[in-house]
Scaffold this motif. Structure first.
Motif, PDB file in Angstrom:
ATOM      1  N   SER A   1       0.126  -0.118  -9.548  1.00  0.00           N
ATOM      2  CA  SER A   1      -0.067   1.312  -9.739  1.00  0.00           C
ATOM      3  C   SER A   1       0.048   1.587 -11.220  1.00  0.00           C
ATOM      4  CB  SER A   1       0.975   2.135  -8.979  1.00  0.00           C
ATOM      5  OG  SER A   1       0.951   3.495  -9.409  1.00  0.00           O
ATOM      6  N   TYR A  19       0.941   5.816  -3.274  1.00  0.00           N
ATOM      7  CA  TYR A  19       1.772   4.681  -3.654  1.00  0.00           C
ATOM      8  C   TYR A  19       2.761   4.330  -2.548  1.00  0.00           C
ATOM      9  CZ  TYR A  19       5.652   2.195  -5.910  1.00  0.00           C
ATOM     10  OH  TYR A  19       6.656   1.300  -6.204  1.00  0.00           O
ATOM     11  N   PHE A  23       0.866   2.772   0.370  1.00  0.00           N
ATOM     12  CA  PHE A  23       0.423   1.426  -0.009  1.00  0.00           C
ATOM     13  C   PHE A  23       1.582   0.426   0.094  1.00  0.00           C
ATOM     14  CE2 PHE A  23       0.125  -1.914  -3.203  1.00  0.00           C
ATOM     15  CZ  PHE A  23      -1.136  -2.437  -3.002  1.00  0.00           C
ATOM     16  N   ARG A  53       1.747  -2.797   2.474  1.00  0.00           N
ATOM     17  CA  ARG A  53       1.939  -4.125   1.876  1.00  0.00           C
ATOM     18  C   ARG A  53       3.068  -4.865   2.567  1.00  0.00           C
ATOM     19  NH1 ARG A  53       4.824  -3.326  -3.467  1.00  0.00           N
ATOM     20  NH2 ARG A  53       6.425  -2.853  -1.908  1.00  0.00           N
ATOM     21  N   HIS A  96      -5.442  -5.559   0.293  1.00  0.00           N
ATOM     22  CA  HIS A  96      -5.806  -4.497   1.231  1.00  0.00           C
ATOM     23  C   HIS A  96      -7.112  -4.780   1.961  1.00  0.00           C
ATOM     24  CE1 HIS A  96      -7.952  -3.299  -2.478  1.00  0.00           C
ATOM     25  NE2 HIS A  96      -6.761  -3.383  -3.063  1.00  0.00           N
ATOM     26  N   VAL A 118      -2.740  -0.018  -5.485  1.00  0.00           N
ATOM     27  CA  VAL A 118      -2.952   1.244  -4.780  1.00  0.00           C
ATOM     28  C   VAL A 118      -4.187   1.962  -5.319  1.00  0.00           C
ATOM     29  CG1 VAL A 118      -1.336   2.448  -6.311  1.00  0.00           C
ATOM     30  CG2 VAL A 118      -1.877   3.436  -4.106  1.00  0.00           C
ATOM     31  N   TRP A 154      -7.182   0.318  -3.801  1.00  0.00           N
ATOM     32  CA  TRP A 154      -7.191   0.551  -2.351  1.00  0.00           C
ATOM     33  C   TRP A 154      -7.633   1.975  -2.018  1.00  0.00           C
ATOM     34  CZ3 TRP A 154      -3.141   3.715  -0.043  1.00  0.00           C
ATOM     35  CH2 TRP A 154      -3.239   3.838   1.354  1.00  0.00           C
TER      36      TRP A 154
END
Length: 894
Positions: free
Chosen positions: A276, A375, A378, A382, A390, A461, A464
C-alpha cells in the motif's frame, strides 16, 4: 461590497493548443496571498495590484521544509496588526509585500526608503514588516503624492532591529504614482497600491550567500535503541532529531516506511515493495507506547524488547550471502514482525472497541477512508487465503471487488469486521506515533524527508482494488549499470498514465497528500521513470529484455531503408549448437531436447511457451537441474543467456512494424555473428534511438506528469536521477525546481572521469558520498584498490600508495569535500558519518552495506552498530560535526 479579507491566486502560462500542462510561476504552491483585512471605513476606493512573475528556483524556500521547519518561528504568528492604513486625497497607501521564507528564527524582514514613513534613508531607521502571514511579509506606508516615486530596499533585521542583510545593487526599488487617467474612481478618492515584489530578481540581491544545509540518511529499521523491539521504530527518530539539532544537521532522510507485508517473513524486508502506498509498516510501531495499553501486555512487550535486543540473541554468525560478509546483530525480520503482530492483536482484543468508538479514530478514518477501508479488507483476505497474490482469490480477486462490495465486507455487522478493523486500528496507532515524531522533528528545526518509491508491488491493495491504473502484464526495473550488469527487475507493474490522467492524477494527489501529513520533503525514487520507465514483459526475471516506455520506436520503414530485412533473425532468440555447447558442455543435447525444437542444421528455436525466464525458473525450481552434475543456478544462467540473445524487441501492438533495440545489443552473440555492415548500421540506429530520437518526447512526458504531482503538496521535492540519464532531464528538473542527486562515485555522463568533483556540483542538487544501494565510503575504499588509488591521487592530490584501510581521517576528508560543495543539501548515510570516529566506525565496513541491487530478493536487515543512546552520550562527536557544518557554511546566515 468590500472584497474578502484574504484570498489566493497564482499566475500560470497556458498552452493554447492544450498539448501541455499549464506552467505555474514559482513561490508557494498554495499561491499568492492578498490580505485586505481591516477597518471597512478605512478601505480605499481603488486598489491597484502590481505583480511580477516569480521564478522557479525560489519556490524551494516556499516549501514546508523551509517555511514550516528550518525558518519557522512561532512568534511571528502571535503578532496581529491592523492593516489597511488611513490616507487622504493627498496621499497614497502603499502596501509593500514580499514572500521570503529565508529569514532565521527571531529575525524579520524590514524596509528602508525615501519617504517619511520609511525613515528617509536615515541610518538605523528600519520599518519592520508584519510576518503573521509568513512567508509573506507586509507593511503599509502612507506616502504623500509629492514624495513619489517611492524608493526603497528590503532588509533583514534581528530582534533589536539591527540590520543583518540589505539589498544591494546600483539602483533601488521604486513605486511610481498611480496613473489615474483610466480610473473610474473620483480624483479625490483614497487609493492603495499593493506592490508584490520578488526577492529572486538578481537586480537587487539581498543575500550574500546561497543557503546550504546538511543532513543524515538512514533506514528506520536500522536504528538500535534500548526501547526498540529488535528493530528501529518511529519514536526512535526523536532521539535522532535531538542529535541532528545538536550537530546542526537540518535533514533526517528515511527509506520508505510503507507496509510491505505479503508473507510475514524476511521476503517482506524490501522497503520499496509496498503493498500500500498509504499504509505505514507495522514493524515501526512501539508497542509499549500505545495509549491505554493494558499493564500486563506492556510488561510482556518490554520483556520481548529486552530479549530481542540482547547482545546474545544470536547464537551463530549472521552471514549475508549476497555481500559475502558477517553482519553485526542484524534485524531478525520474521521474529520481530510476528512478535509485534501477536502483541498488537492482544492489545486490540483488550481496547480495540474503545479505540474504534473514539472521536480521534473516527476523524482519522474519515480522512483516510479512501485507502484505509480497502487496505483492511486486503489484509484480511491475504491472511485468509494465505497469499497476497490476489489473482488467486477467486470471486474476490483482482478488480472484482467494487466500492459497494468493499463496504459490505467491512461493515460493522460483517463476520469479517473484527479482522478488518484490526488493521485500521493498527494504522491509527502508527499514524499517531509517526505524526508525533514529525511534529517533534519540526520543533527541533529538522526536516523529515520521506522516500517515494517508483513502483508498487504486484501483490498490493492498489493493484487489487484499482488495477485499471496499472499495466498488470508488465514489470518495471532499470537497465544495466555498474552495480547490476543484467539490469534490475523489480517485479512492479508499470503505471497506466493515460488512465491516471483522466481524473487529474487523483491517485497520486491522494498519495502525496498522505505523505505530507508526516514529511516536510521527499525523494522521488528513480525520477527518470516519469520521463520513461524501463519496462519488461511479465515473463522476464531479469532486465535485459526491457525497453523504455513510452518511446518512439524504430519502424519497419527505417530498417528497410538501411537494408536490414531479416527481422525474424533479429527478434527471435539466436540459438546455435556451438552456443549451447559453450554454455552447457558436452551434455548440451539434454537441454536442447527439453526446451528447444530443431530448426534445421545447427539452429534451434524455443518450444512454445518456453521462451520465458519465469517459466524456466519455475521448472528448474520444481524439477531441479536437467544435467545432474550442474547446479540449477548454472542452468538458469545459461538459459537466460539464450533467452536474452536477441537484437531487436517487437512492439506489443504492432509487432511487425515497430521495434526497439535490445539494451547493449552488441554484447549478444546474435549481434556478434551478424556481418559487419549490418552491425554498423544497427549500432548507429541504437545510438540515435537512445541519445537523439527520444529527448524532446521524454521531456514532454515528464512535463505532463510531474507538475500536477508537485502541486499536490507543499513538500520540498528531490529526485534520484541516477543511471542512464537522458539529456532533457536536467532542463526539466531545473524548470520545476526539483533538486537532482549527485553521488561522487556515479558521475553523470557529462563528467569525464570516474569521480564527480564536489566543488562543481550545481546548487539545485543533493550531494552524498554513497547510498543504500552501494557500499559505504569505508566499504568502497577497502574493496577496490585501483579506484582507491585513483581517488587518492586525483581527488585528494596525494602521492604514494593510498592506505588500505579507510581511516577516520580519510572518512573526514571525504565528508568535508561534500560539505564544501555548492549543493543546497549535503546528506550523508549515517554509516559514513560514524566512520569518522574510532569508537563508532565498524571494523567490518563491508557489513555496513544495506542493499545488493543485483538480487531483488536481497534480505534487508542491516542495523547500526551504534545505538541511539551511544550517540546521545557522545556530545564531543556532535560538537565535531557541528563545527564541520559551521566551518563549511551550512548553518544559516545570509
Amino acid at each position: 461590497p468590500n472584497p474578502p479579507p484574504v484570498f489566493r491566486y497564482r499566475y500560470v502560462v497556458m498552452d493554447d493548443n492544450n498539448k501541455h500542462n499549464a506552467i505555474a510561476e514559482g513561490g508557494s504552491r498554495a499561491g499568492r496571498l492578498l490580505n485586505l483585512g481591516g477597518n471597512p471605513s478605512a478601505y480605499p476606493e481603488e486598489i491597484e495590484i502590481r505583480d511580477s512573475w516569480r521564478h522557479g528556483q525560489g519556490s524551494i524556500f516556499s516549501t514546508k521544509a523551509f517555511s514550516e521547519v528550518v525558518f519557522h518561528d512561532p512568534a511571528r504568528e502571535t503578532v496581529k496588526q491592523q492593516i489597511v492604513a488611513k490616507a487622504d486625497k493627498d496621499s497614497i497607501i502603499v502596501r509593500l509585500c514580499v514572500e521570503s521564507s529565508r529569514v532565521d528564527r527571531g529575525h524579520s524582514m524590514g524596509v528602508i526608503g525615501s519617504s517619511a514613513g520609511l525613515g528617509q534613508w536615515e541610518d538605523g531607521k528600519v520599518t519592520v514588516m508584519r510576518g503573521d502571514n509568513y512567508p509573506l511579509w507586509e507593511v503599509d506606508v502612507v506616502v504623500p503624492k509629492d514624495q513619489f516615486p517611492l524608493e526603497y530596499r528590503y532588509v533583514i533585521v534581528d530582534p533589536s532591529k539591527k540590520t543583518q542583510a540589505v539589498e544591494q545593487g546600483d539602483d533601488c526599488r521604486r513605486v511610481h504614482l498611480p496613473d489615474i487617467s483610466q480610473s473610474q474612481a473620483s480624483a479625490d478618492a483614497v487609493r492603495c497600491v499593493v506592490q508584490n515584489d520578488d526577492l529572486d530578481v538578481g537586480k537587487f540581491p539581498l543575500y550574500k550567500t546561497q543557503w546550504r544545509g546538511a543532513g543524515v540518511a538512514l533506514p528506520v529499521f536500522g536504528l538500535r535503541s534500548e526501547q526498540g523491539m529488535g528493530v528501529g521504530e518511529f519514536l526512535d527518530l526523536k532521539s535522532i532529531a535531538d542529535w541532528c539539532e545538536r550537530s546542526k544537521l537540518k535533514v533526517l532522510q528515511l527509506l520508505p516506511v510503507t507496509d510491505t507485508t505479503t508473507h510475514w517473513d524476511e521476503r517482506d524486508s524490501y522497503p520499496y515493495s509496498s503493498i500500500s502506498v498509504f499504509a505505514l509498516h507495522p514493524m515501526y510501531l512501539r508497542i509499549q507506547a500505545i495509549k491505554d495499553i493494558p499493564a500486563d501486555i506492556k510488561a510482556e512487550a518490554e520483556k520481548e524488547a529486552k530479549r530481542l535486543n540482547d547482545p546474545k540473541y544470536y547464537n551463530d554468525v549472521q552471514w549475508d550471502e549476497d555481500l559475502q560478509t558477517e553482519l553485526h546483530r542484524p534485524v531478525h525480520y520474521p521474529e520481530v514482525i510476528n512478535v509485534k503482530r501477536r502483541l498488537m492483536w492482544s492489545i486490540y482484543n483488550a481496547i480495540g472497541p474503545q479505540v474504534l468508538e473514539s472521536e480521534e479514530f473516527k476523524a482519522f478514518f474519515e480522512r483516510s477512508e479512501r485507502w484505509l477501508r480497502p487496505y483492511g479488507v486486503f489484509c484480511w483476505l491475504r491472511d485468509f487465503f494465505g497469499t497476497a497474490n490476489h489473482e488467486e482469490w477467486g470471486a474476490l480477486g483482482t478488480g472484482k471487488v467494487n466500492l459497494e462490495k468493499l463496504r459490505e465486507l467491512s461493515a460493522p455487522g460483517s463476520d469479517l469486521f473484527k479482522g478488518i478493523s484490526f488493521y485500521w486500528v493498527m494504522q491509527y496507532w502508527l499514524h499517531l506515533q509517526l505524526k508525533e515524531t514529525s511534529d517533534y522533528c519540526a520543533a527541533k528545526g529538522v526536516v523529515l524527508k520521506g522516500d517515494l518509491p517508483i513502483g508498487i508491488d504486484h501483490d498490493s491493495v492498489d493493484a487489487w482494488f484499482e488495477p485499471h491504473l496499472f499495466n498488470m502484464n508488465k514489470k518495471t526495473g532499470a537497465p544495466p549499470d555498474d552495480y547490476a550488469q543484467d539490469g534490475q527487475n523489480w517485479g512492479f507493474p508499470t503505471y497506466n498514465w493515460s488512465e491516471m490522467r483522466k481524473d487529474g492524477f487523483g491517485w497520486w494527489r491522494a498519495r502525496l497528500g498522505a505523505m505530507s501529513e508526516y514529511f516536510h520533503a521527499y525523494r522521488i525514487d528513480h525520477i527518470l521513470g516519469f520521463f520513461r520507465i524501463w519496462e519488461m514483459p511479465a515473463t522476464a526475471t531479469g532486465g535485459l529484455l526491457g525497453k523504455f516506455s513510452p518511446s518512439l520506436p524504430i519502424t519497419k520503414e527505417e530498417l528497410d531503408r538501411e537494408g536490414i530485412d531479416d527481422i525474424d533473425r533479429l527478434c527471435e532468440p539466436y540459438v546455435k549448437r556451438h552456443l549451447m555447447e559453450r554454455l552447457f558442455g558436452h551434455d548440451w543435447k539434454m537441454i536442447a531436447d527439453k526446451w528447444f525444437d530443431s530448426w534445421g542444421g545447427d539452429t534451434y528455436r524455443f518450444k512454445p511457451g518456453c521462451w520465458s525466464e519465469v517459466y524456466i525458473r519455475d521448472i528448474v525450481a520444481k524439477e531441479g537441474s536437467p544435467i545432474g552434475y550442474k547446479q540449477p543456478k548454472e542452468i538458469l544462467q545459461g538459459m537466460n543467456t539464450l533467452i536474452n540473445n536477441v537484437v531487436l524487441l517487437r512492439d506489443d501492438d504492432e509487432p511487425h512494424n515497430k521495434f526497439y533495440p535490445r539494451i547493449e545489443m552488441w554484447k549478444t552473440t546474435s549481434f556478434d555473428e551478424l556481418h559487419g555492415n549490418a552491425k554498423h548500421k544497427l549500432r548507429a540506429m541504437y545510438e540515435a534511438f537512445f541519445w537523439e530520437k527520444q529527448d524532446q518526447y521524454w521531456a514532454d512526458q515528464a512535463m505532463q506528469k510531474l507538475p500536477p504531482l508537485l502541486d499536490a503538496s507543499s513538500m520540498l521535492v528531490c529526485g534520484e536521477d541516477l543511471g542512464m540519464i537522458p539529456a532533457c532531464v536536467a532542463g526539466v528538473l531545473d524548470k520545476l525546481a526539483i533538486m537532482g542527486l549527485r553521488i561522487q562515485r556515479m558521475p553523470p555522463p557529462s563528467v569525464n572521469g570516474k569521480f564527480g568533483a564536489c566543488d562543481q556540483y550545481p546548487y539545485m542538487s543533493v550531494c552524498t558520498p554513497s547510498c543504500h544501494d552501494m557500499s559505504t565510503v569505508a566499504g568502497w575504499w577497502e574493496e577496490d584498490r585501483d579506484r582507491r588509488q585513483e581517488f587518492w591521487q586525483h581527488m585528494f592530490c596525494r602521492d604514494g600508495e593510498a592506505p588500505h584501510k579507510c581511516t577516520t581521517e580519510i572518512a573526514t576528508m571525504i565528508t568535508e569535500q561534500h560539505l564544501w560543495a555548492p549543493s543546497c543539501f549535503a546528506i550523508f548515510p549515517i554509516q559514513d558519518l560514524l566512520s569518522m570516529d574510532d569508537e563508532f566506525a565498524n571494523p567490518n565496513p563491508k557489513g555496513e552495506q544495506i542493499n545488493h541491487p543485483p538480487n531483488p530478493q536481497h534480505y534487508w536487515r542491516w542495523r547500526c552498530k551504534t545505538s541511539c543512546e551511544d550517540l546521545a552520550r557522545r556530545q564531543d562527536f556532535s560538537d565535531r560535526i557541528k563545527q564541520m557544518v559551521q566551518n563549511c557554511g551550512r548553518d544559516g546566515g545570509y
